[in-house]
Scaffold this active site. Sequence first.
Site, PDB file in Angstrom:
ATOM      1  N   TYR A 180       0.939  -0.951  -0.083  1.00  7.00           N
ATOM      2  CA  TYR A 180       0.217  -0.144  -0.301  1.00  7.00           C
ATOM      3  C   TYR A 180       0.811   1.141   0.329  1.00  7.00           C
ATOM      4  O   TYR A 180       0.323   1.962  -0.680  1.00  7.00           O
ATOM      5  CB  TYR A 180      -0.561   0.117   1.289  1.00  7.00           C
ATOM      6  CG  TYR A 180      -1.857  -0.692   1.285  1.00  7.00           C
ATOM      7  CD1 TYR A 180      -2.094  -2.388   1.263  1.00  7.00           C
ATOM      8  CD2 TYR A 180      -3.536  -0.841   0.572  1.00  7.00           C
ATOM      9  CE1 TYR A 180      -3.121  -3.439   1.060  1.00  7.00           C
ATOM     10  CE2 TYR A 180      -4.208  -1.703   0.387  1.00  7.00           C
ATOM     11  CZ  TYR A 180      -4.732  -2.967   0.832  1.00  7.00           C
ATOM     12  OH  TYR A 180      -5.310  -3.121   0.786  1.00  7.00           O
ATOM     13  N   ARG A 214      -7.632  -4.802   6.906  1.00  5.06           N
ATOM     14  CA  ARG A 214      -6.914  -4.906   7.574  1.00  5.06           C
ATOM     15  C   ARG A 214      -7.854  -4.730   9.329  1.00  5.06           C
ATOM     16  O   ARG A 214      -7.240  -3.170   9.065  1.00  5.06           O
ATOM     17  CB  ARG A 214      -4.819  -4.489   7.760  1.00  5.06           C
ATOM     18  CG  ARG A 214      -4.758  -5.597   6.507  1.00  5.06           C
ATOM     19  CD  ARG A 214      -3.316  -4.941   6.305  1.00  5.06           C
ATOM     20  NE  ARG A 214      -3.296  -4.505   5.026  1.00  5.06           N
ATOM     21  CZ  ARG A 214      -2.135  -3.467   4.847  1.00  5.06           C
ATOM     22  NH1 ARG A 214      -0.707  -4.052   5.033  1.00  5.06           N
ATOM     23  NH2 ARG A 214      -2.071  -2.472   3.841  1.00  5.06           N
ATOM     24  N   LYS A 249       7.118   8.674  14.253  1.00  2.00           N
ATOM     25  CA  LYS A 249       5.815   7.862  13.794  1.00  2.00           C
ATOM     26  C   LYS A 249       5.056   7.015  14.400  1.00  2.00           C
ATOM     27  O   LYS A 249       3.961   7.306  14.413  1.00  2.00           O
ATOM     28  CB  LYS A 249       6.775   6.541  12.586  1.00  2.00           C
ATOM     29  CG  LYS A 249       5.798   5.961  12.198  1.00  2.00           C
ATOM     30  CD  LYS A 249       5.424   6.705  11.212  1.00  2.00           C
ATOM     31  CE  LYS A 249       3.352   5.327  10.502  1.00  2.00           C
ATOM     32  NZ  LYS A 249       2.928   6.597   9.890  1.00  2.00           N
ATOM     33  N   ARG A 298      -3.239  10.017  17.734  1.00  8.47           N
ATOM     34  CA  ARG A 298      -4.457   9.610  16.819  1.00  8.47           C
ATOM     35  C   ARG A 298      -5.244   8.642  17.579  1.00  8.47           C
ATOM     36  O   ARG A 298      -6.136   9.117  17.693  1.00  8.47           O
ATOM     37  CB  ARG A 298      -4.216   9.137  14.803  1.00  8.47           C
ATOM     38  CG  ARG A 298      -5.561   9.383  14.601  1.00  8.47           C
ATOM     39  CD  ARG A 298      -4.894   9.113  13.174  1.00  8.47           C
ATOM     40  NE  ARG A 298      -6.434   8.999  12.046  1.00  8.47           N
ATOM     41  CZ  ARG A 298      -6.581  10.895  11.786  1.00  8.47           C
ATOM     42  NH1 ARG A 298      -6.522  11.751  11.817  1.00  8.47           N
ATOM     43  NH2 ARG A 298      -7.725  10.699  10.467  1.00  8.47           N
ATOM     44  N   ARG A 313       3.718   9.022   6.057  1.00  2.00           N
ATOM     45  CA  ARG A 313       2.246   9.442   6.445  1.00  2.00           C
ATOM     46  C   ARG A 313       1.758   9.282   5.844  1.00  2.00           C
ATOM     47  O   ARG A 313       0.304   9.902   5.774  1.00  2.00           O
ATOM     48  CB  ARG A 313       3.211  10.998   7.086  1.00  2.00           C
ATOM     49  CG  ARG A 313       4.160  11.142   8.004  1.00  2.00           C
ATOM     50  CD  ARG A 313       4.390  12.798   7.959  1.00  2.00           C
ATOM     51  NE  ARG A 313       4.898  13.112   9.229  1.00  2.00           N
ATOM     52  CZ  ARG A 313       5.537  14.035   9.617  1.00  2.00           C
ATOM     53  NH1 ARG A 313       6.226  14.979   9.329  1.00  2.00           N
ATOM     54  NH2 ARG A 313       6.625  14.048  11.355  1.00  2.00           N
ATOM     55  N   CYS A 326      -1.928   0.175  10.306  1.00  2.00           N
ATOM     56  CA  CYS A 326      -0.903   1.349  11.169  1.00  2.00           C
ATOM     57  C   CYS A 326      -1.536   1.353  13.082  1.00  2.00           C
ATOM     58  O   CYS A 326      -1.161   1.279  13.761  1.00  2.00           O
ATOM     59  CB  CYS A 326      -0.728   3.143  10.997  1.00  2.00           C
ATOM     60  SG  CYS A 326      -0.765   2.058   8.921  1.00  2.00           S
ATOM     61  N   ARG A 332      -9.216  26.049  19.973  1.00  2.00           N
ATOM     62  CA  ARG A 332      -7.567  24.812  20.192  1.00  2.00           C
ATOM     63  C   ARG A 332      -8.204  23.565  20.475  1.00  2.00           C
ATOM     64  O   ARG A 332      -7.820  22.744  21.237  1.00  2.00           O
ATOM     65  CB  ARG A 332      -7.105  25.517  21.465  1.00  2.00           C
ATOM     66  CG  ARG A 332      -6.218  26.856  20.797  1.00  2.00           C
ATOM     67  CD  ARG A 332      -5.111  27.039  22.233  1.00  2.00           C
ATOM     68  NE  ARG A 332      -5.762  27.617  23.563  1.00  2.00           N
ATOM     69  CZ  ARG A 332      -7.020  29.070  22.465  1.00  2.00           C
ATOM     70  NH1 ARG A 332      -6.822  29.602  21.480  1.00  2.00           N
ATOM     71  NH2 ARG A 332      -7.748  29.522  23.712  1.00  2.00           N
TER      72      ARG A 332
HETATM   73  N1  SAJ Z   1     -11.328   6.971  12.570  1.00  2.00           N
HETATM   74  C1  SAJ Z   1     -11.756   6.653  13.571  1.00  2.00           C
HETATM   75  N2  SAJ Z   1     -12.726   8.286  13.993  1.00  2.00           N
HETATM   76  C2  SAJ Z   1     -11.702   8.986  13.449  1.00  2.00           C
HETATM   77  C3  SAJ Z   1     -10.611   9.037  12.275  1.00  2.00           C
HETATM   78  C4  SAJ Z   1     -10.298   7.514  11.915  1.00  2.00           C
HETATM   79  O1  SAJ Z   1     -12.970   5.845  14.442  1.00  2.00           O
HETATM   80  O2  SAJ Z   1     -12.396  10.549  13.533  1.00  2.00           O
HETATM   81  C5  SAJ Z   1     -10.863   4.853  12.067  1.00  2.00           C
HETATM   82  C6  SAJ Z   1     -10.808   4.927  10.859  1.00  2.00           C
HETATM   83  O3  SAJ Z   1     -12.357   4.513  10.671  1.00  2.00           O
HETATM   84  C7  SAJ Z   1      -9.838   3.777  10.195  1.00  2.00           C
HETATM   85  C8  SAJ Z   1      -9.466   4.131  11.890  1.00  2.00           C
HETATM   86  O4  SAJ Z   1      -9.858   4.670  12.668  1.00  2.00           O
HETATM   87  O5  SAJ Z   1     -10.897   2.331  10.920  1.00  2.00           O
HETATM   88  C9  SAJ Z   1      -7.702   4.216  11.329  1.00  2.00           C
HETATM   89  O6  SAJ Z   1      -7.486   5.277  10.135  1.00  2.00           O
HETATM   90  P1  SAJ Z   1      -7.494   6.578   9.804  1.00  2.00           P
HETATM   91  O7  SAJ Z   1      -7.879   7.258   8.459  1.00  2.00           O
HETATM   92  O8  SAJ Z   1      -7.216   7.427  11.256  1.00  2.00           O
HETATM   93  O9  SAJ Z   1      -6.202   6.315   9.937  1.00  2.00           O
HETATM   94  P2  SAJ Z   1      -5.272   5.540   8.668  1.00  2.00           P
HETATM   95  O10 SAJ Z   1      -4.678   3.297   9.468  1.00  2.00           O
HETATM   96  O11 SAJ Z   1      -5.592   5.013   7.538  1.00  2.00           O
HETATM   97  O12 SAJ Z   1      -3.667   6.275   8.122  1.00  2.00           O
HETATM   98  C10 SAJ Z   1      -2.996   6.483   9.369  1.00  2.00           C
HETATM   99  C11 SAJ Z   1      -2.903   7.668   9.166  1.00  2.00           C
HETATM  100  N3  SAJ Z   1      -2.374   8.652  10.027  1.00  2.00           N
HETATM  101  C12 SAJ Z   1      -2.418   9.992  11.579  1.00  2.00           C
HETATM  102  O13 SAJ Z   1      -3.323  10.457  10.379  1.00  2.00           O
HETATM  103  C13 SAJ Z   1      -1.615  10.180  12.281  1.00  2.00           C
HETATM  104  C14 SAJ Z   1      -1.445   7.773   8.235  1.00  2.00           C
HETATM  105  O14 SAJ Z   1      -0.928   9.680   8.555  1.00  2.00           O
HETATM  106  C15 SAJ Z   1      -0.452   7.187   8.618  1.00  2.00           C
HETATM  107  O15 SAJ Z   1       0.571   7.339   6.923  1.00  2.00           O
HETATM  108  C16 SAJ Z   1      -1.080   5.751   8.477  1.00  2.00           C
HETATM  109  O16 SAJ Z   1      -1.691   5.946   9.599  1.00  2.00           O
HETATM  110  C17 SAJ Z   1       0.126   5.018   8.860  1.00  2.00           C
HETATM  111  O17 SAJ Z   1       0.530   4.556   7.270  1.00  2.00           O
HETATM  112  O18 SAJ Z   1       1.058   4.775   9.490  1.00  2.00           O
END
Ligand code: SAJ
Length: 445
Positions: A22, A343, A218, A225, A166, A272, A258
């Site tokens: 990916y 995943r 990282k 998050r 990222r 991740c 804020r």
């Molecule tokens: N999710 C929520 N509520 C939210 C945001 C996300 O429930 O407000 C859930 C999503 O549905 C999902 C999970 O969290 O199941 C993760 O999704 P995501 O969109 O938050 O993040 P990823 O895993 O797709 O990508 C993250 C990102 N990290 C951050 O934003 C700090 C991305 O920048 C990273 O590159 C990626 O992890 C990674 O590969 O580490």
Amino acid sequence: MDHLKKKIQDKTANITVLGLGYVGLPLAAIIAKQGFHVSGVDIKEESIKKINKGNSPVNEEGLEDLLGDVVADGRLKATTDGVEAVKSADIVFVVVQTPIADDKEPDLNAFKIAWKTVRSGLSKGKLLITESTIPPGTMKKVVLPILEETGLKAGEDFYLAYSPERAIPTRTLIEIRTNSRIVGGYNVASSELAFTMYSAITSGEIKKTDIETAEMVKVIENAYRDVNIAFANEIALLCEKKGIDAMEAITLANNHPRVDILSPGPGVGGHCIPKDPYFLIHSARESAMEIELISKAREINESMPYHILDIIKDSLSRTNKDTQKAKISILGVAYKGNTDDSRNSPSEPIVKTLMKEKIDVISHDPFVSKDFGGKFSNNLEEVVKDSDCIVVMADHDYYRNIDPIQLKSMVKRPCTIIDGRRILDQNAFSDEDIHYRALGKGKSI
Ligand code: SAJ
């Protein structure tokens, strides 16, 4: 160093990317598009064949077209022969998955195998970079010993850097090209060369640091998050008890200059966020420390699919449905909207628990081609027909645009629609014997 720097600047440096998943495949395609010759390496023969035909084994917006371009003009070629690809490279990127095992401990097997391939092809003058997420301390403790078995010295005979990716899935190409980056070098020369390399492919700001700091950055980004999402989820659970709409409360709270609370959801999936906090926990334990807040946040997020299960069962009993005879429809196998990546999907524990309890459950997803071993269909009508309970688990645009009248005509009334992502219009989905329930809103369990 100057020779390699010049080869990067005039794009004559040969690049090898180990791992075409990916992140690795989009990265390889973007580097090739910038004018470099790239060898992409993966162990999956199937992927190699598809890529060399210009087709993408990864479903990411715009990737198929980009791949078609760079393969057609001979700038990107895929192979399974990693050693040869490393030998011919000036710069090697290692971008392989680093999952956690069932015991939540880091599983670095694939990562170590990739570095052993690098070791077999290593010679003086190369720049080696990894983007894989790893527990802080891994580069010095794991990667360096593997590479220095060759007798070559990091920082002198070869350069070594860590630059965490990222890019967010569904926006990977844009974000690899525009996100700011951290570049952590084994020494100043390594940082400088990695800086030069990334300057050739991204318009984002590039900050230089050391390797250990980059590893820490990282995992704390993703752990942050995860904690933020857990905060939103805990507020959602409280608001259900209070009969308050959590999304309204969070949206209004975010009006504060804020405050930036993320959205409650039915669970946290992907390769991740569910994993990276455990890398931090592992690394903390190596220094005899327990990180409690981050551990608790993981616990809350991992409990959310089971909260959705409680809502499903509560909904069936409120509509006097016999759980053992009910049909449950899960909309969304992917871990989040508009991706085919399932995943660590939050839907998985729900489907598997219902199957274990011999409850009739069927899943749908517009992008994913199979679920977790249960009944699955890409045909929405087949999945929702005569359903007693529909659960929206992924915020696919496809579900946002569902025709409420058509959906309500197919279910078995009384039917409950559980909106785990708050993407449906409550008014359109509530009428005679159609009950709309949303995570974080209204009735408590
Ligand atoms: N999710 C929520 N509520 C939210 C945001 C996300 O429930 O407000 C859930 C999503 O549905 C999902 C999970 O969290 O199941 C993760 O999704 P995501 O969109 O938050 O993040 P990823 O895993 O797709 O990508 C993250 C990102 N990290 C951050 O934003 C700090 C991305 O920048 C990273 O590159 C990626 O992890 C990674 O590969 O580490």
